[in-house]
Every structure is written in structure tokens, then in C-alpha cells.
Motif scaffolding. Structure first.
Motif, PDB file in Angstrom:
ATOM      1  N   PRO A  84       0.793  -1.236   0.000  1.00 35.34           N
ATOM      2  CA  PRO A  84       0.000   0.000   0.000  1.00 35.34           C
ATOM      3  C   PRO A  84       0.823   1.284   0.000  1.00 35.34           C
ATOM      4  N   ASP A  85       2.127   1.209   0.385  1.00 40.43           N
ATOM      5  CA  ASP A  85       2.967   2.400   0.334  1.00 40.43           C
ATOM      6  C   ASP A  85       3.835   2.439  -0.920  1.00 40.43           C
ATOM      7  N   GLU A  86       3.608   1.493  -1.847  1.00 38.97           N
ATOM      8  CA  GLU A  86       4.312   1.473  -3.117  1.00 38.97           C
ATOM      9  C   GLU A  86       3.419   2.040  -4.221  1.00 38.97           C
ATOM     10  N   GLN A  87       4.002   2.247  -5.413  1.00 37.88           N
ATOM     11  CA  GLN A  87       3.233   2.847  -6.502  1.00 37.88           C
ATOM     12  C   GLN A  87       3.536   2.186  -7.842  1.00 37.88           C
ATOM     13  N   ALA A  88       3.684   0.866  -7.830  1.00 40.91           N
ATOM     14  CA  ALA A  88       3.993   0.135  -9.067  1.00 40.91           C
ATOM     15  C   ALA A  88       2.989  -0.996  -9.275  1.00 40.91           C
ATOM     16  N   PRO A  89       1.708  -0.664  -9.496  1.00 49.02           N
ATOM     17  CA  PRO A  89       0.721  -1.731  -9.709  1.00 49.02           C
ATOM     18  C   PRO A  89       0.864  -2.344 -11.093  1.00 49.02           C
ATOM     19  N   PRO A  90       0.697  -3.668 -11.221  1.00 44.82           N
ATOM     20  CA  PRO A  90       0.558  -4.235 -12.566  1.00 44.82           C
ATOM     21  C   PRO A  90      -0.757  -3.764 -13.170  1.00 44.82           C
ATOM     22  N   THR A  91      -0.710  -3.312 -14.427  1.00 37.11           N
ATOM     23  CA  THR A  91      -1.912  -2.759 -15.055  1.00 37.11           C
ATOM     24  C   THR A  91      -2.243  -3.516 -16.338  1.00 37.11           C
ATOM     25  N   ASP A  92      -3.378  -3.187 -16.915  1.00 31.16           N
ATOM     26  CA  ASP A  92      -3.921  -3.964 -18.031  1.00 31.16           C
ATOM     27  C   ASP A  92      -3.198  -3.664 -19.344  1.00 31.16           C
ATOM     28  N   LEU A  93      -3.134  -4.691 -20.174  1.00 34.20           N
ATOM     29  CA  LEU A  93      -2.732  -4.534 -21.564  1.00 34.20           C
ATOM     30  C   LEU A  93      -3.970  -4.657 -22.446  1.00 34.20           C
ATOM     31  N   VAL A  94      -4.009  -3.898 -23.523  1.00 25.42           N
ATOM     32  CA  VAL A  94      -5.082  -3.999 -24.511  1.00 25.42           C
ATOM     33  C   VAL A  94      -4.561  -4.806 -25.693  1.00 25.42           C
ATOM     34  N   VAL A  95      -5.305  -5.821 -26.081  1.00 23.72           N
ATOM     35  CA  VAL A  95      -4.932  -6.682 -27.208  1.00 23.72           C
ATOM     36  C   VAL A  95      -5.940  -6.452 -28.330  1.00 23.72           C
ATOM     37  N   GLU A  96      -5.442  -6.120 -29.506  1.00 21.95           N
ATOM     38  CA  GLU A  96      -6.296  -5.911 -30.676  1.00 21.95           C
ATOM     39  C   GLU A  96      -5.890  -6.886 -31.775  1.00 21.95           C
ATOM     40  N   ILE A  97      -6.881  -7.513 -32.404  1.00 21.81           N
ATOM     41  CA  ILE A  97      -6.626  -8.438 -33.508  1.00 21.81           C
ATOM     42  C   ILE A  97      -7.418  -7.959 -34.723  1.00 21.81           C
ATOM     43  N   ALA A  98      -6.713  -7.647 -35.789  1.00 19.89           N
ATOM     44  CA  ALA A  98      -7.340  -7.290 -37.071  1.00 19.89           C
ATOM     45  C   ALA A  98      -7.344  -8.533 -37.942  1.00 19.89           C
ATOM     46  N   ARG A  99      -8.527  -9.090 -38.200  1.00 23.80           N
ATOM     47  CA  ARG A  99      -8.643 -10.322 -38.977  1.00 23.80           C
ATOM     48  C   ARG A  99      -8.411 -10.043 -40.466  1.00 23.80           C
TER      49      ARG A  99
END
Length: 713
Positions: A84-99
Motif C-alpha cells: 500500500p505504500d508502493e506505486q507500481a501496480p501491474p496494469t492492463d494490456l489492450v490486445v487488438e486483432i485485425a482479422r
């Protein structure tokens, strides 16, 4: 044109995707500083970059790869738990696929082991049997496609009696247009017995008002012979001995309809995106029918009917309940989630509501809102507020970014201090309110109510070319509020702080300290002297994995002092008494901080910030003002009730509550500045605002402890 599919890989997790030959895969780090990993399980992606996204990236950084052959890959967003006193959360990646070319959009992956499934081609319908307890997933494959749904009691059908879902009965029993995941989740038949339960809903917009489309509708529109859902149902249900009907009163999933205040039924394009779904659970043996609506003459299917897919899952499986939440219309959806304290709160109550995407207690079975209220005013309460959104704002320009984004002067904010502030658009209307924690010289934590604030802060940083990152940490920080006159007494027994940090006894109002539960080896916590009740109080911030340990320690220390759990209903009484504003009720993007009663947050600072010019103009020429109201009598008053002097409307009630302590109904209201003087008599309009009036008087607010002596104690 290539179809683009969007997925999300949550921080600290991974997911597998399938690619066809020629498909293009893009991995995007929306927030920055998040590494990405990629493993090819089958096929080939050609030479991979030595480092995809290294974790030293700017927001929006991406890599794009093209699959020369059909492939299966695993994408990960690695990261460790954040203290809770740190500031390095793992965050989301966005994945896009163009068929590429003719490569079809694949169906979304199953939620579990599939018992049976059927594909419903556009403009057709199918019937199927479902056993009691089994799950039914109705999937909109390509998005914006309506699907009518029928369900009949199979046992009664065997006896020659048609008993199906009754929308009128359901609406009457629930007091809502249609059920959703949670307590009010059942569709009933005419006997008032539940037939199906809504377990998950990723759309939240459906039609229970009108019939499934009929041949008559198309004939009246000039399209004789056009296929209809009702006729398609007649054909699909005939083998089950169900008599045909001219029009079926179906539940039309994904159809965007509403009854307006003008008593008109309106409709528009569906809200559903590709892969959206509703997951039901059968409450008894059923015969069901689903359609892929053929309507191509109005917006109901976005003018282009497509397919529907149905999957059946065995009753032995378990699925979490939830609605889908998106911070922006095109964002990756998140189902309603539970906090790190859920294992403790859920054994004390079944009355959980979806509050900002988290299952949060509304009240507790053994207490109830009034008892919880008095516990907060006289003793001590504990409340799960993990649904608050948290953002870590870091980087050499972190202070510069936040100085531009909000109304307070952060140059005066010391490390270890917290400030309450407003975030505004250029025209002065509010985006949100919130608190800012200063953890270091260029290290801040923003706590607010709306996910969108993080999106907006990143856009602002990019616009001004500021080197600052805004990292979502909501899922890394649980928030337990401990409030009431005895809150300090309870926490003194629980919180250990090192010599360089303030103890609970020493902690001042709007300051925070860093410590541990029970001793130097206990779970790490940040403790702030903040709250939303108008009482002396604290908030405990911890990682969700430590939620049970933190709850248990506080619960054990608090029981001798009459500690009670607090739900949202009691909190609403407390905050209205204390004059604390709530987004969507007391302010919105048409309301400036002065009109929201928090003009004190608008500092006179030299730096330019978003909305500064507009706020100066609005301060000099106020049009509306937030006031307190005392209501005559005991009639129910609520948000949105109009305020009148004579025939003219001069304001609106923003929040209201029956105050147990004051013994009367009180309210916050926004009124024309001409009528905001104390003692002014006004009337609250009910019914149409004219036929019924309730007398009220403008009074000072907060109604309770206006000098805030208790919260400062």
C-alpha cells in the motif's frame, strides 16, 4: 475492411488468443510502465522483438505483429502485488486483432465446460431443453443484434399447460424494468414462481415492454412476407406442443428500448458489443427458445441482422455474478468483482449491491441501517469502500500534471498530507471530486469515484507533453473505513507504526501514516485520517490479499467497544447529515464546485489549470447555490424532486434522508441564487410538481455538526 477485436489482459494475468494466417496482433500498454510477455504455443509469428514492451514505456505504447500462419499465443501482463505504500501496480494490456480477409471472427471462449450449444443463424429461431440448475449463455456474436428469449416450465408443458416467463409479473415483483445480477435477478411466471435467474449481464440494456417482432409490424411498415421472430418461434416451438401466437411477449435481450416520461416507447441501436452475453440459470426444467431477430428496416439490429450463439453449461459448475462495467464506451469490460474483505462481509449479509463495479453491502442482516447509523454516531463502525478508484500519479512532472488537473494548490501539500479537491472540465463543470495523497516529492495517489478520471489525466499529460504516468491501482488497494467516536480507541490497539511515522494517536486530520497490523511483521497498511461520515474516523488501505487479516484484527479489537459493520444505506444518512456531496446526485458535469457546495476547494493559485477561467467567471456571477433544507412532515423526499416558489421551479433536491438524530427529513438542494437565503420557504413538488407540494425551509448545512468539531476531534 479488417474486423478489429479488442481484449484485455488484466495486470498480473495472462490469456491465450488464436490467430489466422495474415491476422495482425497489436499489444498496447494503455497506462505505460507495464511489461508484456508473449509465448507462441502453436504456429509462427516470425522473429519476435527482443523486448516487446519493456515496462519503461509511455502510455499508449504498442507493438504489432503479423501471423504468417495460423497460431495460438499466450500474452501476459506480469507484475507483483503492490504494497500500500508502493506505486507500481501491474496494469492492463489492450490486445487488438485485425482479422485478415475471410478469416472469421471466432466465438468468444467458453466460460467453462460446455454441455451443449447451438448456433442461431440470422433471421431464425431455435428451441431447446435445459435442465434445472444448468446455465444458459446467450451470446451476441457480432454485436448490436437482438435476441428474443422464451422459457416455459417443462413439467407443466408435459401436462399440456403453457406457463412461461411473464414480464408483467416480473416487473411488478421487482419494481424494475428487468432483472439483473444480484438480489433482484429472477424472471417469474404468472404463478409468481421463478423460472430463470440472471447470473451475468455484460450489456445491461434489454426490452421487456413490447412483443417480439411480428408479421403485422412488417406488413404495417410496407413489407408483407418479411420474416418475424414471432413466426420463427411458432415454428421452433411446434414440436413441443406449444400453440402458435400472432405475437410472442418475449424478453428481447440487447434491444435498446425505454419508456419515456412522455409515455412513449422509444428504441435505438442495441448497446451490445461483439461477444457480449447474458448468462441465465434455469430454476426448473425448461423448454427455451432463442431468436436472432430478422429486423432490418429500423435501428433495432443496427440495420444488419447477424447471428446469435447459445451455450449450455452443467449445473455443477459455478460462475461469479456480475454486470460488465466499462470506463469508456470502447473500453475492455470488467465484471462486478469482490474486494479483499468480501469473505467477511458476505457472511454477515446477503444484501449486496453492485456499487461502481464491486459487490458492496447495502445493509447487514443482524443490524440494519438504523442500528448501523447509531453505531457510527455513538460508537464505531467498519465499512468496505474498496470500490473507490485509486490512481498512482508518478514521474518528474507528476505535480505539474495534477496542478493542471484540479483546483487545489499542491505546492502547499506536504508529504504525508491529504487534500480534498475537485476536477473540472474547461467550462467549469465537474468531472469528479476526490482526495490526493502526497507520498513523495513527485509521488501522488488520487482516490476518487470514477474510472474515467484516469483516462482524462493521461490525455491531459499527453496534451501538455508532461512526463508523468497515471497507473490504476484500484485492484491493488482495498479500503476499509473505520469511523465513529471510538475509532481512534479501536485502531490504537491494532496499528503499529515505526518511529519515523505518526502513531494513530498523533495522526492529524487529513494526514496519513504508514504502518502494519499488530506489529512490525504484520500486514502492511496505509492509514489516513479521512472519511465520509462527519465523525472522527480513519481509512485503512491494504493489499486485497491482506483484507481478511486486517478485518479480523479490527473486528476483534472493536467488539468490546460495540463495533458494527456499516452498509451503503446507513452511510447515505450519515453523509447527507454531514453535508458531504455525492457524484451524480449533488454534482455532475453541468455543476461547478461553487454550485456543489465545495467552493472552498477552488484555490487562488498562480498556475493555470483546466477550468480556471470559467471558474473565475462562475465565482463572480453565481447562478445557483447548494443549500440545506428542512422538510415539514414525514413525506418521502428524493433526488430529483423539484423545488418551487409558486408555479415556477427554482431548484432541485440533490440528496435527501430521514435523519434519525434530528428526527426529521433533511435534504441538500441546488437552487437559484436569488432564493438561497436562510429561512426562505420553498415547496417540494411531487407527482408532476404541481399537483402536490411539501413545505420546506432553507437552512444552513451541514445539518449535523456544522463546525466539524467531531471530525476534527
Amino acid at each position: 475492411m479488417a474486423m478489429v477485436e479488442r481484449f484485455g489482459v488484466a495486470g498480473g494475468t495472462s490469456m491465450a488468443v488464436t490467430l489466422g494466417a495474415g491476422d495482425r496482433l497489436t499489444i498496447r500498454d494503455a497506462e505505460g510502465l507495464q511489461p508484456a510477455g508473449l509465448v507462441v504455443l502453436e504456429g509462427d509469428l516470425g522473429p519476435l522483438p527482443e523486448r516487446l514492451l519493456t515496462g519503461a514505456t509511455a502510455p499508449g505504447s504498442s507493438v504489432t505483429l503479423e501471423a504468417p500462419t495460423a497460431s495460438t499465443v499466450v500474452i501476459s501482463a506480469p507484475g507483483a502485488d503492490m504494497a500500500p505504500d508502493e506505486q507500481a501496480p501491474p496494469t492492463d494490456l489492450v490486445v487488438e486483432i485485425a482479422r485478415h480477409g475471410a478469416n472469421a471472427r471466432p466465438l468468444p471462449p467458453p466460460l467453462g465446460r460446455v454441455k451443449a450449444e447451438l448456433h442461431i443463424d440470422a433471421a431464425t429461431a431455435s428451441a431447446y431443453k435445459v435442465s434445472a440448475g444448468d446455465y444458459i449463455q446467450v451470446i451476441d456474436v457480432d454485436g448490436k443484434q437482438c435476441s428474443d428469449f422464451l422459457a416455459f416450465d417443462a413439467a407443466r408443458l408435459d401436462d399440456g399447460e403453457e406457463i412461461g416467463i411473464d414480464a408483467t409479473t416480473t416487473t411488478t415483483l421487482l419494481g424494475a424494468a428487468y432483472p439483473g445480477p444480484g438480489l433482484l435477478s429472477k424472471f417469474f411466471d404468472g404463478r409468481m414462481r421463478p423460472l430463470v435467474e440472471v447470473v451475468r449481464d455484460t450489456v445491461g440494456r434489454h426490452d421487456t415492454f413490447a412483443l417480439a417482432c411480428t408479421a403485422k409490424y412488417y406488413e404495417d411498415m410496407g413489407y408483407p412476407g418479411h420474416p418475424s421472430c414471432s413466426d420463427n418461434f411458432n415454428g421452433a416451438l411446434a414440436p413441443y406442443g406449444i400453440a402458435p401466437r400472432k405475437g410472442w411477449p418475449a424478453i428481447n435481450l440487447f434491444f435498446n428500448t425505454a419508456m419515456g416520461s412522455d409515455n412513449r416507447l422509444s428504441s435505438d441501436e442495441p448497446w451490445s458489443r461483439p461477444g457480449d452475453y447474458v448468462l441465465f440459470r434455469a430454476m426448473t426444467d425448461l423448454v427455451c427458445a432463442s431468436s436472432a431477430c430478422p429486423d432490418d428496416i429500423d435501428p433495432s439490429n443496427a440495420w444488419m441482422p447477424t447471428d446469435i450463439h447459445v451455450r449450455i453449461y452443467d449445473k455443477a459448475q459455478e460462475f461469479s455474478k456480475g454486470n460488465a462495467h466499462r470506463m469508456t464506451p470502447d473500453a475492455i469490460p470488467r465484471l462486478t468483482r469482490t474486494s479483499g474483505f468480501h469473505d467477511r462481509t458476505s457472511v454477515l449479509t446477503r444484501n449486496l449491491v453492485d456499487y461502481r463495479g464491486f459487490w458492496t453491502p447495502d445493509c447487514y442482516a443482524g443490524n440494519g441501517p438504523i442500528d448501523e447509523y447509531w453505531a457510527a454516531r455513538e460508537r464505531c463502525v467498519v465499512m468496505d469502500l474498496s470500490a473507490l478508484r485509486k490512481f498512482e500519479v508518478i514521474g518528474p512532472d507528476a505535480e505539474a500534471l495534477l496542478q493542471k488537473a484540479q483546483t487545489r494548490n499542491l505546492a502547499k501539500l506536504a508529504v504525508g498530507q491529504v487534500v480534498y479537491t475537485a476536477f473540472c472540465y474547461e467550462h467549469g463543470g465537474m468531472i469528479d471530486d476526490g482526495t490526493i495523497f502526497r507520498l513523495g516529492l513527485q509521488n501522488f495517489r488520487v482516490v476518487c469515484g470514477d474510472d474515467y478520471l484516469g483516462v482524462w489525466l493521461r490525455q491531459l499529460a499527453e496534451q501538455h507533453e508532461l512526463k508523468a504516468w497515471v497507473k490504476s491501482s484500484t485492484d491493488q488497494l482495498g479500503n476499509l473505513a473505520v469511523q465513529g467516536p471510538l475509532s481512534r480507541t479501536v485502531l490504537e490497539q491494532v496499528i503499529w507504526t515505526p518511529p519515523v511515522q505518526a502513531s494513530i494517536t498523533e495522526l492529524k486530520w487529513f494526514r496519513f501514516t504508514i504502518g502494519r497490523i499488530g506489529g512490525p511483521q504484520g500486514p502492511a497498511v496505509v492509514v489516513s485520517r479521512t472519511g465520509y461520515t462527519g465523525e472522527l474516523g480513519f481509512e485503512i488501505w491494504c493489499h486485497p490479499k491482506d483484507g481478511v487479516a486486517v478485518w479480523d484484527a479490527i473486528w476483534a479489537a472493536g467488539k468490546p467497544h460495540g463495533l458494527a459493520p456499516l452498509g451503503l444505506s446507513a452511510l447515505d444518512m450519515l453523509r447527507v447529515e454531514a453535508g458531504l456531496v455525492f457524484a451524480g446526485y449533488d454534482f455532475d458535469d453541468q455543476t461547478d464546485p461553487f454550485e456543489a457546495g465545495i467552493g472552498f476547494t477552488v484555490a487562488d493559485k498562480a498556475e493555470d489549470y483546466v477550468g480556471k477561467t470559467a471558474l473565475a467567471r462562475r465565482r463572480a456571477n453565481p447562478l445557483r447555490k447548494l443549500v440545506g433544507l428542512e422538510i415539514t412532515g414525514n413525506e418521502a423526499i428524493g433526488h430529483g424532486d423539484c423545488l418551487h416558489i409558486g408555479r415556477a421551479q427554482i431548484g432541485v433536491v440533490t440528496s435527501a434522508a430521514r435523519s434519525p438524530l434530528l428526527g426529521r427529513t433533511i435534504a441538500l438542494a441546488r437552487v437559484d441564487a436569488l432564493y438561497a437565503d436562510l429561512g426562505r420557504t420553498v415547496e417540494i413538488g411531487k407527482l408532476d410538481g404541481q399537483q402536490k407540494r411539501i413545505a420546506a425551509r432553507v437552512v444552513r448545512f451541514p445539518h449535523y455538526d456544522p463546525e466539524k468539531t467531531r471530525v476534527r476531534a
